[in-house]
Design a protein around this motif. Structure first.
Motif, mmCIF file in Angstrom:
data_model
loop_
_atom_site.group_PDB
_atom_site.id
_atom_site.type_symbol
_atom_site.label_atom_id
_atom_site.label_comp_id
_atom_site.label_asym_id
_atom_site.label_seq_id
_atom_site.Cartn_x
_atom_site.Cartn_y
_atom_site.Cartn_z
ATOM 1 N N ASP A 178 42.037 41.197 32.713
ATOM 2 C CA ASP A 178 41.040 40.271 33.251
ATOM 3 C C ASP A 178 41.778 39.138 33.960
ATOM 4 N N ILE A 179 41.209 38.655 35.023
ATOM 5 C CA ILE A 179 41.704 37.429 35.632
ATOM 6 C C ILE A 179 40.518 36.509 35.859
ATOM 7 N N ARG A 180 40.615 35.307 35.321
ATOM 8 C CA ARG A 180 39.552 34.318 35.471
ATOM 9 C C ARG A 180 40.159 33.049 36.052
ATOM 10 N N CYS A 181 39.356 32.310 36.776
ATOM 11 C CA CYS A 181 39.825 31.049 37.339
ATOM 12 C C CYS A 181 39.013 29.885 36.799
ATOM 13 N N VAL A 182 39.714 28.793 36.488
ATOM 14 C CA VAL A 182 39.042 27.554 36.119
ATOM 15 C C VAL A 182 39.098 26.612 37.306
ATOM 16 N N GLY A 183 38.177 25.647 37.302
ATOM 17 C CA GLY A 183 38.117 24.694 38.402
ATOM 18 C C GLY A 183 37.070 25.071 39.431
ATOM 19 N N ALA A 193 46.983 25.841 42.793
ATOM 20 C CA ALA A 193 46.153 24.886 42.056
ATOM 21 C C ALA A 193 46.093 23.509 42.703
ATOM 22 N N TYR A 194 47.244 22.960 43.106
ATOM 23 C CA TYR A 194 47.260 21.578 43.613
ATOM 24 C C TYR A 194 46.518 21.448 44.937
ATOM 25 N N ALA A 195 46.404 22.542 45.692
ATOM 26 C CA ALA A 195 45.727 22.508 46.988
ATOM 27 C C ALA A 195 44.291 23.005 46.912
ATOM 28 N N THR A 196 44.013 23.929 45.994
ATOM 29 C CA THR A 196 42.702 24.588 45.960
ATOM 30 C C THR A 196 41.781 24.067 44.872
ATOM 31 N N GLY A 197 42.338 23.412 43.843
ATOM 32 C CA GLY A 197 41.511 22.986 42.716
ATOM 33 C C GLY A 197 41.144 24.121 41.785
ATOM 34 N N ARG A 198 41.923 25.213 41.805
ATOM 35 C CA ARG A 198 41.671 26.369 40.935
ATOM 36 C C ARG A 198 42.965 26.794 40.263
ATOM 37 N N LEU A 199 42.839 27.286 39.039
ATOM 38 C CA LEU A 199 43.988 27.773 38.282
ATOM 39 C C LEU A 199 43.587 29.100 37.638
ATOM 40 N N ALA A 200 44.436 30.108 37.812
ATOM 41 C CA ALA A 200 44.122 31.446 37.310
ATOM 42 C C ALA A 200 44.694 31.660 35.913
ATOM 43 N N VAL A 201 43.921 32.381 35.106
ATOM 44 C CA VAL A 201 44.355 32.797 33.770
ATOM 45 C C VAL A 201 44.266 34.315 33.709
ATOM 46 N N LEU A 202 45.395 34.963 33.489
ATOM 47 C CA LEU A 202 45.454 36.412 33.341
ATOM 48 C C LEU A 202 45.369 36.751 31.864
ATOM 49 N N VAL A 203 44.479 37.687 31.518
ATOM 50 C CA VAL A 203 44.312 38.112 30.126
ATOM 51 C C VAL A 203 44.596 39.605 30.047
ATOM 52 N N ILE A 204 45.508 39.994 29.165
ATOM 53 C CA ILE A 204 45.847 41.411 29.006
ATOM 54 C C ILE A 204 45.630 41.812 27.553
ATOM 55 N N ARG A 205 44.824 42.867 27.358
ATOM 56 C CA ARG A 205 44.632 43.500 26.044
ATOM 57 C C ARG A 205 44.852 44.987 26.234
ATOM 58 N N GLY A 206 45.849 45.525 25.568
ATOM 59 C CA GLY A 206 46.115 46.941 25.765
ATOM 60 C C GLY A 206 46.402 47.209 27.220
ATOM 61 N N HIS A 207 45.548 48.021 27.868
ATOM 62 C CA HIS A 207 45.695 48.265 29.303
ATOM 63 C C HIS A 207 44.587 47.582 30.111
ATOM 64 N N ASP A 208 43.772 46.765 29.473
ATOM 65 C CA ASP A 208 42.711 46.044 30.172
ATOM 66 C C ASP A 208 43.231 44.723 30.703
ATOM 67 N N PHE A 212 33.732 27.445 34.620
ATOM 68 C CA PHE A 212 34.650 28.508 34.987
ATOM 69 C C PHE A 212 34.021 29.381 36.062
ATOM 70 N N SER A 213 34.884 29.894 36.924
ATOM 71 C CA SER A 213 34.389 30.770 37.979
ATOM 72 C C SER A 213 34.057 32.135 37.402
ATOM 73 N N ARG A 214 33.507 32.979 38.243
ATOM 74 C CA ARG A 214 33.148 34.326 37.813
ATOM 75 C C ARG A 214 34.412 35.111 37.485
ATOM 76 N N LEU A 215 34.230 36.181 36.691
ATOM 77 C CA LEU A 215 35.322 37.095 36.408
ATOM 78 C C LEU A 215 35.744 37.738 37.716
ATOM 79 N N LEU A 216 37.012 37.617 38.055
ATOM 80 C CA LEU A 216 37.466 38.111 39.347
ATOM 81 C C LEU A 216 37.776 39.601 39.338
ATOM 82 N N SER A 217 38.356 40.083 38.259
ATOM 83 C CA SER A 217 38.773 41.478 38.309
ATOM 84 C C SER A 217 38.973 42.045 36.913
ATOM 85 N N ILE A 244 47.961 42.687 20.204
ATOM 86 C CA ILE A 244 48.378 41.510 20.957
ATOM 87 C C ILE A 244 47.396 41.259 22.090
ATOM 88 N N VAL A 245 47.046 40.012 22.304
ATOM 89 C CA VAL A 245 46.363 39.612 23.528
ATOM 90 C C VAL A 245 47.251 38.590 24.200
#
Length: 249
Positions: free
Chosen positions: A241-246, A224-239, A2-7, A19-20
């Protein structure tokens, strides 16, 4: 890997306590990246021991990438074990129309439909494909579970102060009155608008080099199909995170 934590940012917008929420944008047949995203989510759930986990998928599951069929298999299987929401993208809408109308086949092929046909072992002639024959072949090859999945997709989803949709919304129109056409297709004037839509709009549809996080919208389509990366957005409360795989290509 997995790539670094983006934000990670704090906003006034939040989802309810307990809820997450995990959101994934345009997959476009990149089944391997989707499997990596599920691994990332599973690790996060095990690590945080969160309460209610909701998966939200923003559409464009098919076309362009190498394995649309396996992508739908993975999504359907995931939904059996995890609370999941599936938003309709413009590519799913076109496929549903193509299964009823032969005249739309050329438009679908221009948008990457040939890759989907190949994933279902439907051969595309090099010249002058016969639309009716291809439609019948695809209808026959499409598993019932996939057909039911395509007809069950929803135009949008709301959780707390976030509004999840494929493409975006039309400025000046209340979220409850948005047309499905805009929800699946719009780019402008949505992308350039600074309007407060009443909720933070989480969307894909328009690829960006890195996830685009703004006060009023978040774009998680990283092509994703062009870059080889897929983003996952994670929301907890008001926090957030966005992480990318690939790995970037």
């Amino acid at each position: 890997m997995f790539s670094r934590l983006l934000s990670r940012i704090d906003q006034r917008a939040r989802i309810p306590d307990g809820i997450v929420l995990y959101a994934i944008g345009d997959i476009h047949g990149c089944a391997d990246l989707l499997a990596d995203a599920f691994d990332l989510i599973d690790q996060d759930i095990a690590r945080t021991r969160s309460g209610r986990a909701i998966h939200v998928f923003l559409g464009d599951y098919i076309d362009r990438g190498p394995d649309s069929r396996r992508t739908l298999d993975l999504l359907i299987t995931r939904a059996r074990a995890h609370e999941s929401v599936f938003v309709r993208g413009n590519h799913e809408s076109i496929l549903s129309d193509v299964l009823r109308r032969d005249d739309l086949l050329p438009d679908w092929l221009r948008l990457g439909g040939a890759a989907t046909l190949m994933s279902y072992d439907v051969l595309l002639p090099r010249a002058n494909p016969e639309a009716a024959l291809l439609r019948r072949s695809l209808s026959k090859a499409l598993p019932r579970a996939h057909s039911e999945f395509l007809t069950s997709l929803r135009p949008s989803f709301t959780c707390g102060d976030f509004f999840f949709v494929h493409a975006g919304v039309r400025p000046g129109v209340p979220l409850s009155h948005q047309s499905e056409e805009d929800l699946m297709w719009i780019r402008e004037p949505f992308l350039s608008s600074s309007e407060d839509f009443g909720k933070v709009v989480v969307h894909g549809h328009t690829p960006v080099r890195e996830p685009d996080i703004r006060d009023h919208r978040i774009n998680i389509d990283v092509g994703a199909y062009a870059t080889g990366r897929l983003a996952v957005l994670v929301i907890r409360g008001h926090d957030i995170d966005i992480r990318c795989v690939g790995r970037p290509r």
